[in-house]
Design a protein around this motif. Structure first.
Motif: not given
Length: 376
Positions: A232-233, A235-237, A239-240, A265-266, A269
């Motif tokens: 999940r980290c 995916h999020s990192t 994506s951002i 948060s980024t 992560e």
């Protein structure tokens, strides 16, 4: 813990260095400004402060070159140009031409941690040491080095990681520039994942999103290769931080204060990813074992998937199915993706499926098969 201080002075004094060591300050000397700046910028160097001699040498020159007070201005300009943010202090003797200019040079710089323009040799040596010991622990970079020392001691480029962590320490939450910095570091992370066998194809820089998706597969979590929270980290990192039109929106949200916690948060992560990566095997033997485990897991998965695929193809072959187009513009016949150019004239009509194979496109999760069709 001893502080590490770089001293730029063409005539170093052993007594000064010995006395500093007694005060828990380790001094490294460079005899000209260029050499000092090069030392600070070296990838493996780590200093807490800088001491400058006002009447010094600028460059690595012949032995008969004379020190000059303009070396101080040159040094301060170099620190600013190279974005070196370490606290600096001037320690110099008197009685030379241009001494009165020192205060003007120092006051021309933004420096709120010391009210002394310079310290006189040797009378104010101990006062200088006291000020260094007082100032350095309050500096953002020093705090970062100690709070994240485990990661920084392992990371391939601690200076770059410190620059990212400074966004937390200095509370720069409205500055989206950190996303570009993390994006650059993700290149190294993905290269490491390939070295560990966690990516079956080499990382090429342009396939960051694809690599993130690969690491996020169920098989990676099921076999404890990549834990769910790390997937999940990623995916999020990614994506951002990945470049693209979406970044324009994200950057605007951060600048306008609409995403006040996104920078934090980024970064956290990204730190989770690094902490996980640091926990992977360190010896070459253990790395090879992990590679084999990943390879075997995918071979078994492919074998099982092959049997399932054969059965799925058997179920669909020869069926008469309606041609449709989903909300993403993908044309399909049930579970079979079909070519858009072939399908568009027949949307809403029934066709007979043939030549069914595995779908290798991004739509494969929703449509595992690819098919040709004929109109009856």
């Amino acid at each position: 813990m001893k502080l590490k201080v770089l001293w730029i002075d063409d005539v170093p004094n052993e007594a000064f260095m010995d006395r500093a060591y007694e005060k828990d300050i380790v001094i490294t000397n460079k005899k000209n400004v260029d050499a000092g700046v090069e030392e600070i910028l070296a990838p493996t160097s780590s200093y807490d402060a800088i001491v400058l001699d006002a009447n010094c040498l600028k460059h690595e020159t012949d032995d008969d070159s004379m020190p000059e007070v303009s070396a101080l201005l040159y040094a301060l300009q170099c620190l600013s140009k190279k974005d070196i943010k370490l606290p600096w202090f001037v320690y110099t003797g008197g009685g030379f031409e241009g001494e009165t200019a020192i205060s003007y040079m120092v006051k021309g710089c933004e420096r709120n941690y010391d009210d002394h323009d310079y310290y006189k040799k040797p009378l104010e040596m101990n006062l200088l040491f006291e000020r260094i010991l007082e100032v350095v622990p309050k500096m953002a970079e020093y705090k970062i080095k100690h709070q994240y020392k485990d990661l920084l001691s392992w990371y391939y480029s601690p200076k770059d990681l410190i620059k990212i962590l400074a966004f937390l320490e200095e509370r720069k939450y409205n500055n989206p520039e950190v996303f570009n910095m993390i994006r650059k570091e993700l290149d190294w992370v993905m290269e490491q994942c390939y070295c560990y066998g966690l990516l079956l194809e080499p990382y090429q820089g342009s396939n960051l999103a694809d690599c993130s998706k690969f690491l996020g597969q169920d098989i990676m979590e099921k076999n404890d290769f990549v834990p769910l929270h790390i997937q999940r980290c990623f995916h999020s990192t990614v994506s951002i931080c990945n470049e693209g039109s979406h970044r324009l929106k994200i950057d605007a949200y951060v600048k306008e204060g609409k995403a006040p916690y996104l920078v934090q948060s980024t970064i956290y992560e990204f730190l989770n990813i690094l902490t996980w990566l640091k926990s992977l095997p360190s010896t070459e033997k253990d790395k090879q074992i992990l590679k084999m485990k990943v390879a075997y897991a995918f071979a078994d998965e492919q074998s099982n998937e092959s049997d399932d695929l054969k059965e799925l193809i058997k179920q669909h072959k020869g069926n008469t199915v309606l041609v449709e187009q989903d909300e993403n513009g993908v044309c399909h016949c049930g579970k079979c993706m079909v070519l858009t150019r072939d399908a568009m004239p027949f949307i809403g009509k029934k066709v007979k499926l043939e030549s069914i194979t595995r779908n290798t496109k991004d739509s494969r999760e929703k449509y595992p098969l690819f098919a040709r069709f004929k109109v009856e």
